[in-house]
Design an enzyme around this catalytic site. Structure first.
Site, PDB file in Angstrom:
ATOM      1  N   ARG A  40       0.843  -1.185   0.000  1.00 15.14           N
ATOM      2  CA  ARG A  40       0.000   0.000   0.000  1.00 15.14           C
ATOM      3  C   ARG A  40       0.885   1.244   0.000  1.00 15.14           C
ATOM      4  O   ARG A  40       1.882   1.298   0.733  1.00 15.14           O
ATOM      5  CB  ARG A  40      -0.924   0.015   1.223  1.00 15.14           C
ATOM      6  CG  ARG A  40      -1.951  -1.114   1.231  1.00 15.14           C
ATOM      7  CD  ARG A  40      -3.017  -0.907   0.166  1.00 15.14           C
ATOM      8  NE  ARG A  40      -3.986  -1.985   0.126  1.00 15.14           N
ATOM      9  CZ  ARG A  40      -3.929  -3.011  -0.703  1.00 15.14           C
ATOM     10  NH1 ARG A  40      -2.917  -3.107  -1.559  1.00 15.14           N
ATOM     11  NH2 ARG A  40      -4.851  -3.953  -0.703  1.00 15.14           N
ATOM     12  N   HIS A  66       1.453  -0.293 -10.517  1.00 15.69           N
ATOM     13  CA  HIS A  66       0.463  -1.103  -9.795  1.00 15.69           C
ATOM     14  C   HIS A  66       0.143  -2.390 -10.566  1.00 15.69           C
ATOM     15  O   HIS A  66      -1.015  -2.687 -10.867  1.00 15.69           O
ATOM     16  CB  HIS A  66      -0.820  -0.304  -9.539  1.00 15.69           C
ATOM     17  CG  HIS A  66      -1.581  -0.815  -8.343  1.00 15.69           C
ATOM     18  ND1 HIS A  66      -2.262   0.007  -7.488  1.00 15.69           N
ATOM     19  CD2 HIS A  66      -1.760  -2.069  -7.859  1.00 15.69           C
ATOM     20  CE1 HIS A  66      -2.834  -0.695  -6.543  1.00 15.69           C
ATOM     21  NE2 HIS A  66      -2.531  -1.973  -6.742  1.00 15.69           N
TER      22      HIS A  66
END
Length: 313
Positions: free
Chosen positions: A228, A276
């Site tokens: 994260r 990502h």
């Protein structure tokens, strides 16, 4: 027949349509899959959900028995005040294997010094620079020992790496030195030559890697963060990179995505940015997880991967 709402972005429906219908049929669930605006909210039994989808207010879904998240992370929905239905996160074999391959690949890249090797184009034979240590002499630390962290830790241990894992609550994993608590975090960081972060996004983990904790790592340590973006204090990491305290960082997740073009990470010589891509739910395998949870719910069995609202994951 039950009604299942597919509440993801419209462009994702074509790749989920057939796998989801097939998985439900294989699970013995008679279901009609509907799209937003195609059925009244109070007729929906289950919501297949993405935080990027159109459903943000769960209040009208008075009949819904569960919200089945298509993402591993639930930080964008767990605090939604309108969400009163049980929430399940995605634990998907395809997503897990993708994360294992990403983490293992980048750990090996750092371990073997591949960046320097591949950049060597000057015709100088540098055999005297030495060879990397064997994996058993390379200390890797995994922050987070949930399903993804544990799988990555075991993969690295299987290659011979000296792996230590840290989690907020005590864990026991064969072949992994497991630590927890504040003292355990300091101990883990103090010998992390390669640090991998796979913690969830909670108030307790926000900015966990900051100026103080980064200073605990051995000088020149490498960081891999496919977890994260909120786990890292960006200004502190950039300062540690500039000072040489951190040798290199590979970052796949960020506070703002897409990462803005002007962000310092893009141009920093000691940062690798990936967009990502470490792990993403695959329609075929994610559909099987969704279908199994619907089957379990209809059979009166416990749901898999139920989110603890108090802990945030």
């Amino acid at each position: 027949m039950i009604r299942v709402l597919f509440a993801d972005r419209a462009e994702n429906w074509p790749r989920y349509k057939a796998p989801l219908a097939h998985a439900l049929a294989q699970a013995g669930v008679r279901a009609e899959i509907v799209l937003p605006d195609a059925a009244a909210p109070d007729s929906i039994d289950y919501i297949v959900y993405s935080p990027m989808g159109p459903v943000q207010d769960f209040t009208p879904f008075t009949r819904a028995k569960a919200v089945l998240n298509l993402w591993a992370g639930v930080e964008r929905v767990v605090g939604n005040k309108t969400l009163t239905q049980p929430l399940c996160r995605m634990v998907d074999d395809g997503l897990e294997r993708g994360m294992v391959e990403y983490v293992t690949g980048h750990v090996l890249r750092y371990h073997l010094g591949l960046d320097a090797t591949l950049a060597q184009q000057d015709g100088i034979w540098r055999h005297d620079d030495g060879v990397p240590p064997l994996a058993r002499n390379r200390r890797v630390v995994m922050l987070g020992l949930g399903a993804l962290g544990a799988a990555c830790a075991q993969s690295l241990s299987g290659l011979g790496f000296d792996v230590t894992g840290w989690s907020r609550s005590p864990k026991q994993i064969t072949g992994i030195t497991c630590l927890d608590g504040a003292a355990g975090l300091r101990q883990a960081l103090s010998h992390a030559e390669i640090l991998v972060s796979l913690l969830p996004d909670t108030p307790e983990t926000s900015n966990l890697l900051n100026a103080q904790t980064l200073a605990l790592l051995p000088k020149g340590a490498a960081i891999i963060n496919p977890g994260r973006g909120t786990l890292i204090d960006d200004a502190a990491l950039l300062a540690a990179l500039d000072a040489g305290q951190i040798g290199h960082a590979t970052l796949d997740v960020f506070r703002v995505e897409p990462l803005p073009p002007a962000h310092p990470y893009w141009a920093h010589p000691r940062v690798t940015v990936t967009p990502h891509i470490a792990a993403e739910s695959r329609a075929e395998t994610a559909a099987q997880v969704v279908a199994e949870n619907i089957r379990r719910s209809e059979a009166g069995e416990a749901l898999l991967y139920l989110v603890d609202r108090a802990r945030g994951y």
